[in-house]
Motif scaffolding. Structure first.
Motif, PDB file in Angstrom:
ATOM      1  N   LEU A 111       0.931  -1.130  -0.013  1.00 39.74           N
ATOM      2  CA  LEU A 111       0.053   0.051  -0.038  1.00 39.74           C
ATOM      3  C   LEU A 111       0.716   1.266   0.176  1.00 39.74           C
ATOM      4  O   LEU A 111       1.752   1.303   1.044  1.00 39.74           O
ATOM      5  CB  LEU A 111      -0.731   0.070   1.314  1.00 39.74           C
ATOM      6  N   GLU A 112       0.900   2.241  -1.112  1.00 37.80           N
ATOM      7  CA  GLU A 112       1.675   3.239  -1.210  1.00 37.80           C
ATOM      8  C   GLU A 112       0.955   4.555  -1.584  1.00 37.80           C
ATOM      9  O   GLU A 112      -0.276   4.286  -2.116  1.00 37.80           O
ATOM     10  CB  GLU A 112       2.581   2.787  -2.437  1.00 37.80           C
ATOM     11  N   HIS A 113       1.532   5.746  -1.365  1.00 38.28           N
ATOM     12  CA  HIS A 113       0.814   6.852  -1.673  1.00 38.28           C
ATOM     13  C   HIS A 113       1.214   7.076  -3.238  1.00 38.28           C
ATOM     14  O   HIS A 113       2.095   6.270  -3.892  1.00 38.28           O
ATOM     15  CB  HIS A 113       1.821   8.154  -1.326  1.00 38.28           C
ATOM     16  N   LYS A 114       0.256   7.697  -3.861  1.00 43.31           N
ATOM     17  CA  LYS A 114       0.429   7.848  -5.352  1.00 43.31           C
ATOM     18  C   LYS A 114       1.498   8.473  -6.099  1.00 43.31           C
ATOM     19  O   LYS A 114       1.618   8.155  -7.101  1.00 43.31           O
ATOM     20  CB  LYS A 114      -0.926   8.693  -5.613  1.00 43.31           C
ATOM     21  N   THR A 127      -4.215   2.313  -8.854  1.00 45.24           N
ATOM     22  CA  THR A 127      -4.449   3.252  -8.128  1.00 45.24           C
ATOM     23  C   THR A 127      -5.890   3.479  -7.463  1.00 45.24           C
ATOM     24  O   THR A 127      -6.718   2.907  -8.312  1.00 45.24           O
ATOM     25  CB  THR A 127      -4.161   4.630  -8.665  1.00 45.24           C
ATOM     26  N   SER A 170      -8.920   6.020   0.843  1.00 40.91           N
ATOM     27  CA  SER A 170      -7.666   5.801   1.604  1.00 40.91           C
ATOM     28  C   SER A 170      -7.680   5.948   2.970  1.00 40.91           C
ATOM     29  O   SER A 170      -8.455   6.189   3.854  1.00 40.91           O
ATOM     30  CB  SER A 170      -6.845   6.937   0.778  1.00 40.91           C
ATOM     31  N   SER A 199      -5.267   6.868   6.967  1.00 41.78           N
ATOM     32  CA  SER A 199      -4.250   7.204   8.001  1.00 41.78           C
ATOM     33  C   SER A 199      -4.615   7.158   9.345  1.00 41.78           C
ATOM     34  O   SER A 199      -5.659   6.780   9.412  1.00 41.78           O
ATOM     35  CB  SER A 199      -3.768   8.751   7.616  1.00 41.78           C
ATOM     36  N   GLU A 259      -6.171  12.430  -0.213  1.00 42.99           N
ATOM     37  CA  GLU A 259      -5.092  11.548  -0.424  1.00 42.99           C
ATOM     38  C   GLU A 259      -5.645  10.277  -1.355  1.00 42.99           C
ATOM     39  O   GLU A 259      -6.558   9.720  -1.376  1.00 42.99           O
ATOM     40  CB  GLU A 259      -4.586  10.727   0.883  1.00 42.99           C
ATOM     41  N   GLU A 260      -4.453   9.963  -2.126  1.00 45.85           N
ATOM     42  CA  GLU A 260      -4.544   8.852  -3.142  1.00 45.85           C
ATOM     43  C   GLU A 260      -3.662   7.667  -3.061  1.00 45.85           C
ATOM     44  O   GLU A 260      -2.303   8.099  -2.606  1.00 45.85           O
ATOM     45  CB  GLU A 260      -4.324   9.506  -4.615  1.00 45.85           C
ATOM     46  N   TRP A 261      -3.921   6.563  -3.264  1.00 48.40           N
ATOM     47  CA  TRP A 261      -3.002   5.294  -2.923  1.00 48.40           C
ATOM     48  C   TRP A 261      -3.069   4.456  -3.986  1.00 48.40           C
ATOM     49  O   TRP A 261      -3.956   4.519  -4.744  1.00 48.40           O
ATOM     50  CB  TRP A 261      -3.699   4.650  -1.535  1.00 48.40           C
ATOM     51  N   ASN A 262      -2.154   3.585  -4.073  1.00 50.15           N
ATOM     52  CA  ASN A 262      -2.073   2.669  -4.997  1.00 50.15           C
ATOM     53  C   ASN A 262      -1.695   1.133  -4.418  1.00 50.15           C
ATOM     54  O   ASN A 262      -1.052   1.158  -3.338  1.00 50.15           O
ATOM     55  CB  ASN A 262      -1.280   2.975  -6.025  1.00 50.15           C
TER      56      ASN A 262
END
Length: 258
Positions: free
Chosen positions: A42-45, A54, A76, A78, A102-105
Motif C-alpha cells: 500500500l503506497e502513496h500515489k 491506483t 484511503s 491514515s 489522499e490517493e493510494w495505490n
C-alpha cells in the motif's frame, strides 16, 4: 485478507482460489485444490509506477467502479490520532481514518501458489502471520522485513478443511469444518487441546486463553474450556470441556464480545 506490516511498509495479504468446483468433500476433508497467497504493498500515489493500481477515495458509494479494468474506488487511510477521532464518517472500526484528499495505490510485491484454497489469514506475535491452505496452516514471516519474500517457518495439519485462524499470545487456534476448534502451541506447532464434539464451526471467539465460545451450523452455541487440565498431564485428543451449551435452532454466523 489481512492488513499487515512488513518492516516499514503496510501490506495487504490476500488468499485466493485457483480451482473451480467444490473445495470440501462431503466428509469435510479438503479437495485436491490450489490457491495463491498474494502480498500487495500500500503506497502513496506519488510512488506510482506502471505496475501499480491506483485507488481513490469515494464516499457514499457502496460499490467499486472498475471501469473495465481501469482504476477502482477505495477509501484511503491514515491513523487516527485518538479513539475520540473515530466516527462513522471519518474512521472505520479499527481506528483507521479515511481521507478523501489522499490517493493510494496497490503494488504487487509477492505471490506464491499454495496446495489448497487459502481461506484464513491472521497476524501473529506482531512480526508473523498465519495462512491456511486446505487442511494445512503455516506460520509465515516477511524475510528481512521485506514484502518481496514470504518465508514459512512452521506448519501444522488437521484432518478437515480449515475455515478460521486466530491467536492468543503464543497459542494458535484453528477452526476446521468438522472437528470444531483445536489449540496449538507455536513450538513445532504442537496440538494442545481439541473439541470433544465434531462440529461445523460458523464463528467463534476467545474469552481468555483457556475459554472459547463456538457456534456451529446445527444452531448451537457452546462454551469450551481447557482450564481443568494440568499442563504436565494432558492429552490433545478431544480434551476441551463443554462448560455450557445452548441450542438456538438458528445459525449464529457472527459472535463478538462486548
Amino acid at each position: 485478507m489481512e492488513l499487515l506490516k512488513a518492516g516499514n511498509e503496510q501490506v495487504l495479504v490476500v488468499g485466493t482460489s485457483l480451482s473451480t468446483g467444490p473445495a470440501i468433500m462431503p466428509t469435510g476433508e479438503a479437495e485436491s485444490t490450489k490457491g495463491k497467497l498474494i502480498v500487495l504493498c500500500l503506497e502513496h500515489k506519488q510512488n506510482l509506477d506502471s505496475g501499480s493500481m491506483t485507488f481513490y477515495s469515494k464516499r457514499n458509494s457502496p460499490f467499486c467502479d472498475s471501469g473495465g479494468g481501469g482504476s477502482e474506488q477505495l477509501s484511503s487511510s491514515s491513523l487516527c490520532s485518538s479513539p475520540d477521532d473515530i466516527d462513522s464518517n471519518s474512521c472505520d472500526g479499527n481506528g483507521i481514518k479515511l481521507e478523501e484528499t489522499e490517493e493510494w495505490n496497490l503494488r504487487l510485491a509477492y505471490a506464491t501458489n499454495m496446495r489448497g484454497i487459502v481461506l484464513a489469514l491472521c497476524p501473529y506475535l506482531d512480526c508473523y502471520f498465519l495462512a491456511s491452505a486446505g487442511s494445512s496452516f503455516y506460520v509465515c514471516s516477511f524475510q528481512n522485513d521485506s514484502s518481496l519474500r514470504v518465508k514459512r517457518l512452521a506448519g501444522g495439519k488437521t484432518w478437515f478443511m480449515i475455515m478460521t485462524l486466530t491467536t492468543h499470545f503464543t497459542t494458535i487456534i484453528v477452526g476446521d469444518c468438522r472437528d470444531g476448534i483445536l489449540f496449538y502451541a507455536y513450538y513445532e506447532v504442537e496440538q494442545l487441546y481439541s473439541d470433544p464434539v465434531q462440529r461445523l464451526v460458523a464463528d467463534w471467539l476467545l474469552m481468555n486463553i483457556d475459554t472459547a465460545v463456538v457456534s456451529d451450523h446445527k444452531g448451537s452455541i457452546a462454551v469450551l474450556s481447557c482450564s481443568h487440565h494440568s499442563t504436565e498431564n494432558v492429552s490433545p485428543e478431544c480434551n476441551l470441556k463443554v462448560c455450557s451449551s445452548f441450542y438456538m435452532g438458528e445459525v449464529a454466523m457472527s459472535i463478538r464480545k462486548v
